[in-house]
Design a protein around this motif. Structure first.
Motif, short mmCIF file in Angstrom:
data_model
loop_
_atom_site.label_atom_id
_atom_site.label_comp_id
_atom_site.label_asym_id
_atom_site.label_seq_id
_atom_site.Cartn_x
_atom_site.Cartn_y
_atom_site.Cartn_z
N UNK A 139 0.84 -1.22 0.00
CA UNK A 139 0.00 0.00 0.00
C UNK A 139 0.86 1.26 0.00
N UNK A 140 1.98 1.21 0.75
CA UNK A 140 2.87 2.38 0.76
C UNK A 140 3.49 2.61 -0.61
N UNK A 141 3.88 1.53 -1.29
CA UNK A 141 4.43 1.69 -2.64
C UNK A 141 3.38 2.23 -3.62
N UNK A 142 2.17 1.74 -3.52
CA UNK A 142 1.11 2.23 -4.40
C UNK A 142 0.83 3.70 -4.14
N UNK A 143 0.88 4.11 -2.89
CA UNK A 143 0.66 5.52 -2.57
C UNK A 143 1.77 6.39 -3.16
N UNK A 144 3.03 5.90 -3.07
CA UNK A 144 4.14 6.66 -3.64
C UNK A 144 3.99 6.81 -5.15
N UNK A 145 3.53 5.75 -5.82
CA UNK A 145 3.32 5.84 -7.26
C UNK A 145 2.24 6.86 -7.61
N UNK A 146 1.16 6.87 -6.86
CA UNK A 146 0.08 7.82 -7.13
C UNK A 146 0.52 9.25 -6.86
N UNK A 147 1.34 9.44 -5.82
CA UNK A 147 1.82 10.79 -5.54
C UNK A 147 2.75 11.31 -6.63
N UNK A 168 2.49 10.71 -9.74
CA UNK A 168 1.72 11.05 -10.93
C UNK A 168 1.15 12.47 -10.86
N UNK A 169 1.00 12.99 -9.68
CA UNK A 169 0.41 14.32 -9.53
C UNK A 169 1.44 15.37 -9.94
N UNK A 170 1.09 16.19 -10.88
CA UNK A 170 1.96 17.26 -11.36
C UNK A 170 1.31 18.58 -10.96
N UNK A 171 1.99 19.35 -10.15
CA UNK A 171 1.42 20.63 -9.70
C UNK A 171 1.42 21.64 -10.82
N UNK A 172 0.50 22.59 -10.76
CA UNK A 172 0.39 23.65 -11.78
C UNK A 172 1.58 24.61 -11.68
N UNK A 173 2.02 25.13 -12.82
CA UNK A 173 3.13 26.06 -12.83
C UNK A 173 2.75 27.42 -12.29
N UNK A 174 3.75 28.27 -12.11
CA UNK A 174 3.48 29.62 -11.60
C UNK A 174 2.73 30.45 -12.65
#
Length: 262
Positions: free
Chosen positions: A230-238, A240-246
């Motif tokens: 579960x910890x590895x799956x959470x790291x993979x999902x995190x 994938x999230x790309x924050x918006x640029x300035x």
């Protein structure tokens, strides 16, 4: 007269000595045993032992005498001359270098990745046993054993013993890594026999009492626990999230919604 009196006196003394001190029938056990003892002495037979003495000596604990290696070898040689050796002792001796013959290559050796084990069928409901199966599923085998040690359920002792035996078999017989063993799967099945008894009720009615039997199966594998997965799956999902640029790119908005949505 004096000589006759002396002879009578000697005869009476001999008669008194020959008569036993107490009255015993001639057919009693005492005389029979004495006769057998006299016969054994005359024939130079071993001393006669009564039934009580024989029982005491045969049933009493004795120290076993251990034969020396020379005596064992002499007995084996004598049995070999007579052709009385067992099948295993009559096999030809194999040297250490010839024991395995040609060495089996690594790609031909059978490797095990899991070990399946189960308890025997015992009296318990499959619903009650399934709760313990869900408790140990996905945990390291040492953690599962620890859970069963402190569990208050009646079946926990049986499951703990089963896990200990399964771990020992997996390590010693299948060469699995003890530090990586995980209870990968656990499930419950009903026993083959469900005992039924009469359940007497009021007003002349009767029902059926069922005494269920169940068993727990487990599969031990080398791998990661469910928490680690579960910890590895959470790291993979995190990741994938790309924050918006300035600054936003100068591109048109696709599929715009209505300006006023309320």
């Amino acid at each position: 007269m004096q000589s006759v009196g002396a002879s009578l006196l000697s005869v009476s003394r001999a008669a008194c000595l020959s008569v036993p001190a107490h009255n015993v029938a001639s057919s009693s056990r005492v005389f029979q045993l004495q006769g057998m003892q006299r016969r054994s002495v005359s024939l130079r037979l071993p001393n006669f032992k009564g039934p009580v003495t024989w029982l005491r000596e045969s049933l009493a604990p004795n120290v076993r005498q251990q034969n020396t290696q020379e005596e064992i070898e002499a007995a084996r040689k004598q049995a070999a001359e007579k052709g009385q050796l067992s099948v295993f002792e009559s096999l030809p001796a194999v040297a250490d270098g010839e024991a395995g013959g040609e060495e089996v290559p690594a790609w031909k050796r059978k490797t095990y990745t899991e070990h399946k084990y189960s308890t025997s069928n015992f009296k318990i409901s499959h619903r009650k046993l399934n709760m313990l199966g869900r408790q140990i599923a996905g945990k390291p085998v040492d953690s599962a054993i620890l859970q069963m040690m402190f569990s208050e359920k009646r079946a926990s002792k049986r499951i703990k013993s089963m896990l200990v035996v399964a771990k020992s078999h997996a390590v010693k017989l299948k060469n699995l890594d003890e530090q990586k063993l995980v209870v990968a799967e656990s499930w419950v099945t009903k026993g083959p026999h469900q005992f039924k008894r009469h359940d007497m009720k009021g007003r002349g009615r009767a029902g059926i009492k069922r005494h269920p039997h169940s068993r727990l199966h487990v599969v031990l594998k080398e791998g990661k626990t469910r928490a680690e997965l579960r910890a590895e799956e959470r790291e993979k999902k995190l990741k994938r999230i790309v924050s918006a640029g300035i600054f936003r790119e100068d591109v048109p908005i696709r599929n715009p919604g209505p300006a006023w949505a309320w």
